[in-house]
Design a protein around this motif. Structure first.
Motif, PDB file in Angstrom:
ATOM      1  N   UNK A  29       0.465  -1.189  -0.459  1.00 44.94           N
ATOM      2  CA  UNK A  29       0.080  -0.074   0.261  1.00 44.94           C
ATOM      3  C   UNK A  29       1.181   1.482  -0.264  1.00 44.94           C
ATOM      4  N   UNK A  30       2.049   1.346   0.707  1.00 48.39           N
ATOM      5  CA  UNK A  30       2.915   2.370   0.761  1.00 48.39           C
ATOM      6  C   UNK A  30       3.494   2.278  -0.303  1.00 48.39           C
ATOM      7  N   UNK A  31       3.759   1.046  -0.649  1.00 42.85           N
ATOM      8  CA  UNK A  31       4.468   1.463  -2.799  1.00 42.85           C
ATOM      9  C   UNK A  31       3.881   2.428  -3.258  1.00 42.85           C
ATOM     10  N   UNK A  32       2.693   1.647  -2.784  1.00 41.14           N
ATOM     11  CA  UNK A  32       1.428   2.471  -4.466  1.00 41.14           C
ATOM     12  C   UNK A  32       1.714   3.969  -4.254  1.00 41.14           C
ATOM     13  N   UNK A  50       0.554  -7.788  -0.545  1.00 39.82           N
ATOM     14  CA  UNK A  50       1.730  -8.669  -0.493  1.00 39.82           C
ATOM     15  C   UNK A  50       2.363  -7.974  -2.210  1.00 39.82           C
ATOM     16  N   UNK A  51       3.647  -8.487  -2.150  1.00 40.83           N
ATOM     17  CA  UNK A  51       4.719  -8.563  -3.572  1.00 40.83           C
ATOM     18  C   UNK A  51       4.081  -8.110  -4.529  1.00 40.83           C
ATOM     19  N   UNK A  52       2.739  -9.367  -5.371  1.00 47.23           N
ATOM     20  CA  UNK A  52       2.362  -9.598  -6.665  1.00 47.23           C
ATOM     21  C   UNK A  52       1.176  -7.728  -6.306  1.00 47.23           C
ATOM     22  N   UNK A  53       0.401  -8.637  -5.030  1.00 45.37           N
ATOM     23  CA  UNK A  53      -0.824  -7.510  -5.354  1.00 45.37           C
ATOM     24  C   UNK A  53      -0.255  -6.069  -5.716  1.00 45.37           C
ATOM     25  N   UNK A  54       0.957  -5.747  -5.217  1.00 48.25           N
ATOM     26  CA  UNK A  54       1.814  -4.441  -5.418  1.00 48.25           C
ATOM     27  C   UNK A  54       1.906  -4.323  -6.944  1.00 48.25           C
ATOM     28  N   UNK A  55       2.452  -5.266  -7.445  1.00 51.12           N
ATOM     29  CA  UNK A  55       3.214  -5.354  -9.004  1.00 51.12           C
ATOM     30  C   UNK A  55       1.805  -5.260 -10.065  1.00 51.12           C
ATOM     31  N   UNK A  56       0.459  -5.583  -9.826  1.00 49.20           N
ATOM     32  CA  UNK A  56      -0.207  -5.877 -10.382  1.00 49.20           C
ATOM     33  C   UNK A  56      -0.811  -4.753 -10.618  1.00 49.20           C
ATOM     34  N   UNK A  91      -1.739   0.783 -12.802  1.00 46.12           N
ATOM     35  CA  UNK A  91      -1.827   2.286 -12.502  1.00 46.12           C
ATOM     36  C   UNK A  91      -0.868   3.131 -12.755  1.00 46.12           C
ATOM     37  N   UNK A  92       0.720   2.304 -12.912  1.00 48.18           N
ATOM     38  CA  UNK A  92       1.859   3.273 -13.816  1.00 48.18           C
ATOM     39  C   UNK A  92       2.823   2.224 -14.344  1.00 48.18           C
ATOM     40  N   UNK A  93       1.904   2.018 -15.943  1.00 45.30           N
ATOM     41  CA  UNK A  93       2.333   0.658 -16.075  1.00 45.30           C
ATOM     42  C   UNK A  93       4.160   1.594 -16.831  1.00 45.30           C
ATOM     43  N   UNK A  94       4.709   2.172 -17.187  1.00 44.92           N
ATOM     44  CA  UNK A  94       6.157   2.795 -17.136  1.00 44.92           C
ATOM     45  C   UNK A  94       6.799   2.309 -16.266  1.00 44.92           C
ATOM     46  N   UNK A  95       6.164   2.306 -15.616  1.00 47.98           N
ATOM     47  CA  UNK A  95       7.228   2.016 -13.901  1.00 47.98           C
ATOM     48  C   UNK A  95       7.766   0.065 -14.057  1.00 47.98           C
ATOM     49  N   UNK A  96       9.467   0.165 -13.953  1.00 46.80           N
ATOM     50  CA  UNK A  96       9.693  -1.378 -14.700  1.00 46.80           C
ATOM     51  C   UNK A  96       9.684  -2.114 -12.544  1.00 46.80           C
ATOM     52  N   UNK A  97       9.434  -2.533 -12.139  1.00 48.41           N
ATOM     53  CA  UNK A  97       9.366  -4.144 -11.214  1.00 48.41           C
ATOM     54  C   UNK A  97      10.728  -5.218 -11.499  1.00 48.41           C
ATOM     55  N   UNK A  98      10.916  -5.281 -10.410  1.00 45.87           N
ATOM     56  CA  UNK A  98      12.274  -6.038 -10.635  1.00 45.87           C
ATOM     57  C   UNK A  98      12.426  -6.906  -9.405  1.00 45.87           C
ATOM     58  N   UNK A  99      11.718  -7.620  -8.904  1.00 47.92           N
ATOM     59  CA  UNK A  99      11.375  -8.363  -7.771  1.00 47.92           C
ATOM     60  C   UNK A  99      12.529  -9.251  -7.060  1.00 47.92           C
ATOM     61  N   UNK A 100      12.852  -8.843  -5.910  1.00 46.54           N
ATOM     62  CA  UNK A 100      14.217  -8.809  -5.028  1.00 46.54           C
ATOM     63  C   UNK A 100      13.658  -9.632  -3.766  1.00 46.54           C
TER      64      UNK A 100
END
Length: 201
Positions: free
Chosen positions: A33-36, A57-63, A68-77
């Motif tokens: 939530x904070x990430x969004x 969780x991470x997957x929920x935030x990624x989705x 909402x921000x298709x230009x942001x690239x996400x790398x799971x760590x």
């Protein structure tokens, strides 16, 4: 942006990028939530995202980020490399999947690659995916196994499942063990999620 629920991990990651001329940590977040919220205000190019966090969780935030921000690239760590975790993350559209034991040079290179539109996978994850391609497809869960899983999805304990289906608790555990293997997961919650994603229940 660094997203992880452990402050010490965020501190360590921030240190990895300090002094790197072409990478700047513009924000941090402790959960999905904070990430969004931070993504809206900081507009990062790349997000390093932990998978298992409280709340969203991470997957929920990624989705949500993808929508909402298709230009942001996400790398799971993450520290988790199970087939189920990798599959869920890749299905959510991540640009990369790295493990937390990756050396600093690999993390820095991954951020650059993701920012440039490329994809990056930890060597161990690549090996798992290739190995998976060589395996025979897992058999689908049987009708009885799905009956067990549907009851589990409603919150039933093994004893309640056994009573409802007129079978022993040992048989319930056996069915669950088979379901875990067929769905590539290692716990009840993940089995329910995987079955729902595949529209089995």
């Amino acid at each position: 942006m660094i997203v992880d629920d452990h402050p010490v991990v965020r501190d360590g990651l921030r240190g990895i990028f300090e002094g790197v001329p072409d990478i700047e940590v513009v924000a941090e977040a402790g959960d999905g939530h904070e990430a969004l919220a931070r993504a809206r205000s900081a507009a990062p190019d790349v997000v390093l995202m932990d998978l298992r966090m409280p709340g969203l969780d991470g997957v929920g935030a990624i989705e949500r980020l993808a929508a909402d921000h298709p230009g942001i690239r996400v790398v799971v760590l993450t520290t988790y490399d199970t087939d189920a975790d990798v599959s869920r993350a890749l299905a959510a559209g991540v640009a990369g999947y790295l493990l937390k034991d990756a050396p600093r040079e690999e993390l820095q290179a991954a951020v650059r690659t993701a920012a440039a539109g490329g994809r990056v996978l930890a060597q161990r994850i690549t090996a798992q995916l290739i190995d998976g391609l060589g395996r025979k497809p897992a058999a689908a869960p049987t009708r009885r196994e799905l009956e067990v899983l549907r009851l589990i999805a409603r919150g039933a304990a093994n004893k309640e499942v056994a009573r409802a289906l007129l079978i022993s608790e040992t048989t319930v555990k056996t069915h669950l063990k088979h379901v875990f293997a067929k769905l590539g997961v290692d716990n009840r919650a993940a089995a329910v999620v995987a079955a729902m994603e595949r529209r089995l229940i």
